[in-house]
Design a protein around this motif. Sequence first.
Motif, PDB file in Angstrom:
ATOM      1  N   LYS A   1       0.807  -1.221   0.000  1.00 28.59           N
ATOM      2  CA  LYS A   1       0.000   0.000   0.000  1.00 28.59           C
ATOM      3  C   LYS A   1       0.838   1.267   0.000  1.00 28.59           C
ATOM      4  N   SER A   2       2.103   1.166   0.317  1.00 35.35           N
ATOM      5  CA  SER A   2       2.946   2.358   0.384  1.00 35.35           C
ATOM      6  C   SER A   2       3.476   2.772  -0.982  1.00 35.35           C
ATOM      7  N   PHE A   3       2.975   2.155  -2.056  1.00 38.71           N
ATOM      8  CA  PHE A   3       3.445   2.486  -3.404  1.00 38.71           C
ATOM      9  C   PHE A   3       3.253   3.971  -3.669  1.00 38.71           C
ATOM     10  N   ARG A   4       4.265   4.606  -4.102  1.00 41.76           N
ATOM     11  CA  ARG A   4       4.211   6.042  -4.388  1.00 41.76           C
ATOM     12  C   ARG A   4       3.413   6.286  -5.668  1.00 41.76           C
ATOM     13  N   PRO A   5       2.743   7.455  -5.788  1.00 46.04           N
ATOM     14  CA  PRO A   5       1.936   7.725  -6.977  1.00 46.04           C
ATOM     15  C   PRO A   5       2.741   7.902  -8.249  1.00 46.04           C
ATOM     16  N   ALA A   6       4.036   7.921  -8.157  1.00 36.47           N
ATOM     17  CA  ALA A   6       4.855   8.039  -9.367  1.00 36.47           C
ATOM     18  C   ALA A   6       5.854   6.901  -9.400  1.00 36.47           C
ATOM     19  N   LEU A   7       6.053   6.356 -10.565  1.00 33.70           N
ATOM     20  CA  LEU A   7       6.999   5.259 -10.753  1.00 33.70           C
ATOM     21  C   LEU A   7       8.202   5.799 -11.491  1.00 33.70           C
ATOM     22  N   ARG A   8       9.381   5.608 -10.911  1.00 33.46           N
ATOM     23  CA  ARG A   8      10.602   6.016 -11.597  1.00 33.46           C
ATOM     24  C   ARG A   8      11.269   4.767 -12.131  1.00 33.46           C
ATOM     25  N   LEU A   9      11.386   4.704 -13.415  1.00 34.80           N
ATOM     26  CA  LEU A   9      11.986   3.532 -14.060  1.00 34.80           C
ATOM     27  C   LEU A   9      13.073   4.026 -14.982  1.00 34.80           C
TER      28      LEU A   9
ATOM     29  N   ALA B   1      27.377  -9.601 -21.691  1.00 35.39           N
ATOM     30  CA  ALA B   1      27.272 -10.751 -20.805  1.00 35.39           C
ATOM     31  C   ALA B   1      26.570 -10.413 -19.498  1.00 35.39           C
ATOM     32  N   HIS B   2      26.159  -9.194 -19.301  1.00 29.82           N
ATOM     33  CA  HIS B   2      25.501  -8.798 -18.069  1.00 29.82           C
ATOM     34  C   HIS B   2      23.989  -8.869 -18.218  1.00 29.82           C
ATOM     35  N   GLN B   3      23.308  -8.861 -17.088  1.00 32.35           N
ATOM     36  CA  GLN B   3      21.852  -8.824 -17.085  1.00 32.35           C
ATOM     37  C   GLN B   3      21.385  -7.576 -16.357  1.00 32.35           C
ATOM     38  N   ILE B   4      20.133  -7.222 -16.627  1.00 33.53           N
ATOM     39  CA  ILE B   4      19.480  -6.125 -15.928  1.00 33.53           C
ATOM     40  C   ILE B   4      18.227  -6.711 -15.304  1.00 33.53           C
ATOM     41  N   TRP B   5      18.010  -6.457 -14.013  1.00 37.77           N
ATOM     42  CA  TRP B   5      16.817  -6.963 -13.366  1.00 37.77           C
ATOM     43  C   TRP B   5      16.301  -5.945 -12.362  1.00 37.77           C
ATOM     44  N   ILE B   6      15.057  -6.119 -11.957  1.00 38.37           N
ATOM     45  CA  ILE B   6      14.418  -5.225 -10.994  1.00 38.37           C
ATOM     46  C   ILE B   6      14.154  -6.026  -9.729  1.00 38.37           C
ATOM     47  N   GLU B   7      14.644  -5.512  -8.599  1.00 36.46           N
ATOM     48  CA  GLU B   7      14.411  -6.153  -7.312  1.00 36.46           C
ATOM     49  C   GLU B   7      13.311  -5.405  -6.585  1.00 36.46           C
ATOM     50  N   GLN B   8      12.368  -6.172  -6.013  1.00 38.16           N
ATOM     51  CA  GLN B   8      11.279  -5.558  -5.260  1.00 38.16           C
ATOM     52  C   GLN B   8      11.830  -4.868  -4.022  1.00 38.16           C
ATOM     53  N   ALA B   9      11.095  -3.879  -3.549  1.00 33.96           N
ATOM     54  CA  ALA B   9      11.485  -3.166  -2.346  1.00 33.96           C
ATOM     55  C   ALA B   9      11.431  -4.110  -1.149  1.00 33.96           C
ATOM     56  N   ALA B  10      12.419  -4.004  -0.260  1.00 34.89           N
ATOM     57  CA  ALA B  10      12.480  -4.874   0.913  1.00 34.89           C
ATOM     58  C   ALA B  10      11.493  -4.439   1.992  1.00 34.89           C
TER      59      ALA B  10
ATOM     60  N   ALA C   1       8.332  -1.440   3.460  1.00 38.48           N
ATOM     61  CA  ALA C   1       7.166  -0.654   3.050  1.00 38.48           C
ATOM     62  C   ALA C   1       7.541   0.750   2.583  1.00 38.48           C
ATOM     63  N   ASN C   2       8.623   1.304   3.103  1.00 44.43           N
ATOM     64  CA  ASN C   2       9.005   2.676   2.755  1.00 44.43           C
ATOM     65  C   ASN C   2      10.154   2.738   1.759  1.00 44.43           C
ATOM     66  N   GLU C   3      10.478   1.627   1.139  1.00 46.29           N
ATOM     67  CA  GLU C   3      11.571   1.587   0.180  1.00 46.29           C
ATOM     68  C   GLU C   3      11.037   1.459  -1.236  1.00 46.29           C
ATOM     69  N   ARG C   4      11.894   1.701  -2.213  1.00 47.55           N
ATOM     70  CA  ARG C   4      11.527   1.622  -3.629  1.00 47.55           C
ATOM     71  C   ARG C   4      12.187   0.420  -4.281  1.00 47.55           C
ATOM     72  N   ALA C   5      11.607  -0.010  -5.386  1.00 45.67           N
ATOM     73  CA  ALA C   5      12.222  -1.071  -6.183  1.00 45.67           C
ATOM     74  C   ALA C   5      13.550  -0.546  -6.739  1.00 45.67           C
ATOM     75  N   VAL C   6      14.482  -1.456  -7.033  1.00 50.38           N
ATOM     76  CA  VAL C   6      15.817  -1.076  -7.491  1.00 50.38           C
ATOM     77  C   VAL C   6      16.129  -1.791  -8.805  1.00 50.38           C
ATOM     78  N   VAL C   7      16.652  -1.046  -9.780  1.00 43.70           N
ATOM     79  CA  VAL C   7      17.125  -1.636 -11.026  1.00 43.70           C
ATOM     80  C   VAL C   7      18.575  -2.041 -10.816  1.00 43.70           C
TER      81      VAL C   7
ATOM     82  N   LEU D   1       7.379  -4.327 -16.825  1.00 41.59           N
ATOM     83  CA  LEU D   1       7.146  -4.131 -15.407  1.00 41.59           C
ATOM     84  C   LEU D   1       5.658  -3.896 -15.227  1.00 41.59           C
ATOM     85  N   THR D   2       5.024  -4.682 -14.381  1.00 46.25           N
ATOM     86  CA  THR D   2       3.595  -4.524 -14.086  1.00 46.25           C
ATOM     87  C   THR D   2       3.457  -4.012 -12.669  1.00 46.25           C
ATOM     88  N   VAL D   3       2.641  -2.975 -12.503  1.00 47.79           N
ATOM     89  CA  VAL D   3       2.415  -2.371 -11.198  1.00 47.79           C
ATOM     90  C   VAL D   3       0.917  -2.325 -10.957  1.00 47.79           C
ATOM     91  N   LEU D   4       0.484  -2.764  -9.789  1.00 46.17           N
ATOM     92  CA  LEU D   4      -0.919  -2.679  -9.409  1.00 46.17           C
ATOM     93  C   LEU D   4      -1.045  -1.606  -8.347  1.00 46.17           C
TER      94      LEU D   4
END
Length: 128
Positions: free
Chosen positions: A3-11, A25-34, A36-42, A107-110
């Motif tokens: 529920k703490s998802f911010r109204p703006a998504l920075r990607l 040879a590298h990958q790019i991935w998105i890690e979920q926030a650990a 409630a007050n943190e953001r996802a990380v690329v 990336l899907t966000v609800l």
Amino acid sequence: MNKSFRPALRLSAVSLLLAAGAAQAHQIWIEQAAGANERAVVRFGEFGENLREASPGLLDKFGQVRFDLPWKGQYVAEVAHTDKTAGERQGPKGAEKYDGVSYVTSLTVLKADGVEPIAAGPAATPNK
């Protein structure tokens, strides 16, 4: 999504796009926030070997894209990149040539709160 998802998504869409071609040879991935007050990380690095690029690094050199998410509901962002550099890879029957490589990520966000979505209009009559 919590529920703490911010109204703006920075990607970092630009980062994803440009680093996909440069990463090789590298990958790019998105890690979920650990929390409630943190953001996802690329992340950028070797996922299987748990190696992540330190910051500041290559991804920090690119700009960010900001998406306002005013409506309640589901959002999907997709980034695609096609590298038209021909190459060769090892297959089960030996070397296989290819014309290029395509990279796609989404990336899907609800969003649980926000403005109610606008109702869909009436279905159009099909052409006969």
